[in-house]
Design an enzyme around this catalytic site. Sequence first.
Site, PDB file in Angstrom:
ATOM      1  N   PRO A   2     -53.714 -27.405 -22.670  1.00 60.00           N
ATOM      2  CA  PRO A   2     -53.406 -27.640 -21.254  1.00 60.00           C
ATOM      3  C   PRO A   2     -51.952 -27.281 -20.973  1.00 60.00           C
ATOM      4  O   PRO A   2     -51.056 -27.709 -21.697  1.00 60.00           O
ATOM      5  CB  PRO A   2     -53.628 -29.146 -21.078  1.00 60.00           C
ATOM      6  CG  PRO A   2     -54.432 -29.591 -22.257  1.00 60.00           C
ATOM      7  CD  PRO A   2     -54.103 -28.631 -23.357  1.00 60.00           C
ATOM      8  N   GLU A   3     -51.717 -26.475 -19.981  1.00 58.34           N
ATOM      9  CA  GLU A   3     -50.346 -26.136 -19.603  1.00 58.34           C
ATOM     10  C   GLU A   3     -49.958 -26.959 -18.372  1.00 58.34           C
ATOM     11  O   GLU A   3     -50.767 -27.708 -17.832  1.00 58.34           O
ATOM     12  CB  GLU A   3     -50.240 -24.631 -19.347  1.00 58.34           C
ATOM     13  CG  GLU A   3     -50.472 -23.829 -20.641  1.00 58.34           C
ATOM     14  CD  GLU A   3     -49.793 -22.470 -20.629  1.00 58.34           C
ATOM     15  OE1 GLU A   3     -48.832 -22.289 -19.875  1.00 58.34           O
ATOM     16  OE2 GLU A   3     -50.243 -21.600 -21.375  1.00 58.34           O
ATOM     17  N   HIS A  91     -65.372 -37.889 -29.720  1.00 57.80           N
ATOM     18  CA  HIS A  91     -63.956 -37.612 -29.456  1.00 57.80           C
ATOM     19  C   HIS A  91     -63.399 -38.327 -28.224  1.00 57.80           C
ATOM     20  O   HIS A  91     -62.293 -38.024 -27.801  1.00 57.80           O
ATOM     21  CB  HIS A  91     -63.663 -36.105 -29.335  1.00 57.80           C
ATOM     22  CG  HIS A  91     -64.186 -35.304 -30.478  1.00 57.80           C
ATOM     23  ND1 HIS A  91     -63.807 -35.547 -31.785  1.00 57.80           N
ATOM     24  CD2 HIS A  91     -65.054 -34.271 -30.519  1.00 57.80           C
ATOM     25  CE1 HIS A  91     -64.442 -34.680 -32.569  1.00 57.80           C
ATOM     26  NE2 HIS A  91     -65.199 -33.902 -31.837  1.00 57.80           N
ATOM     27  N   ARG A 110     -58.937 -32.835 -31.170  1.00 58.97           N
ATOM     28  CA  ARG A 110     -57.975 -32.550 -32.241  1.00 58.97           C
ATOM     29  C   ARG A 110     -56.950 -33.661 -32.429  1.00 58.97           C
ATOM     30  O   ARG A 110     -56.167 -33.624 -33.356  1.00 58.97           O
ATOM     31  CB  ARG A 110     -57.293 -31.208 -31.959  1.00 58.97           C
ATOM     32  CG  ARG A 110     -58.331 -30.065 -31.989  1.00 58.97           C
ATOM     33  CD  ARG A 110     -57.720 -28.732 -31.673  1.00 58.97           C
ATOM     34  NE  ARG A 110     -56.740 -28.340 -32.674  1.00 58.97           N
ATOM     35  CZ  ARG A 110     -56.008 -27.241 -32.605  1.00 58.97           C
ATOM     36  NH1 ARG A 110     -56.153 -26.439 -31.565  1.00 58.97           N
ATOM     37  NH2 ARG A 110     -55.140 -26.944 -33.535  1.00 58.97           N
ATOM     38  N   ARG A 152     -27.791 -14.407 -25.506  1.00 57.97           N
ATOM     39  CA  ARG A 152     -29.052 -14.462 -26.253  1.00 57.97           C
ATOM     40  C   ARG A 152     -29.673 -13.079 -26.382  1.00 57.97           C
ATOM     41  O   ARG A 152     -30.073 -12.480 -25.403  1.00 57.97           O
ATOM     42  CB  ARG A 152     -30.044 -15.397 -25.547  1.00 57.97           C
ATOM     43  CG  ARG A 152     -29.817 -16.816 -25.947  1.00 57.97           C
ATOM     44  CD  ARG A 152     -30.784 -17.782 -25.346  1.00 57.97           C
ATOM     45  NE  ARG A 152     -30.163 -19.097 -25.345  1.00 57.97           N
ATOM     46  CZ  ARG A 152     -30.170 -19.910 -26.404  1.00 57.97           C
ATOM     47  NH1 ARG A 152     -30.814 -19.596 -27.497  1.00 57.97           N
ATOM     48  NH2 ARG A 152     -29.535 -21.059 -26.349  1.00 57.97           N
TER      49      ARG A 152
END
Length: 271
Positions: A2-3, A91, A110, A152
């Site tokens: 999930p973002e 789950h 998970r 950078r």
Amino acid sequence: MPELPEVETTRRGIERAARGRRIAELRIYEHRLRWPIEAAMPAQVIDQQIAAVERRAKYLLLRLSRGTLILHLGMSGSLRLLPRETERLKHDQFDLFLDSGMSLRFNDPRRFGSLHFTIEDPAQHKLLRSLAPEPFDREFNTDYLYRITRGRRAAIKQVLMNGRLVTGVGNIYASEALFRARINPRRSARRLTRTECARLVRAIRAALQAAIKAGGTTLRDYVGTDGNPGYFRQKLFVYERDGKPCRVCDNLTRKITQGQRSTYFCPNCQH
Ligand SMILES: [Zn+2]
């Protein structure tokens, strides 16, 4: 995984049902998530009212009358709103029963998700206090992006994916934002001009906003709060479109690998 848009979609999905409700019970089926759920937690939250549902980066914050529950969906977690008698699935790790007869049920195959409770200011919690700014923070602006990219050498795509510099952009939205800003993902970050930084800040926000508006995009494991798959495919410009014509110029979209992650871009539109 999930973002940020999925987490925001989840927040919006549960807020209406949870706000103002009292917690009838927190029932934990599996304590061993990414960090163990403390055994005292159910007694700490019972009978408390949920005052608000907020989000900080990818953490959901349930503000209670006294204290805050801090939930992270992890790699594969989802929070659904269900009638409390709904049969449990494999789950399902905990149920937060509300006085409305509904339950916020957390499923996480998970077990990389987490649940914490604090009575202190959640911004000072160990999980939250050192988070980098997220794209919707005022702190994340042209000056900030310009400053962190100076010196950078890394590619700009990888700087956007660096959680110590900015949190919550994610792989899909890094590609999408760079396309919207017309910046080649391989460019060395320090070569970006201030104008390009300004364009990129706007593009990151626009890409995330579009996803939130579409209800979240992520691919596999995400399930919306109503139990339906949450990846209403919004129109992505480049992500997973390698070999297909660019939506703007008709040249072929390309896929490359940066830091073991796939990047998608149009070599003609992005410089
Ligand atoms: Zn193009």
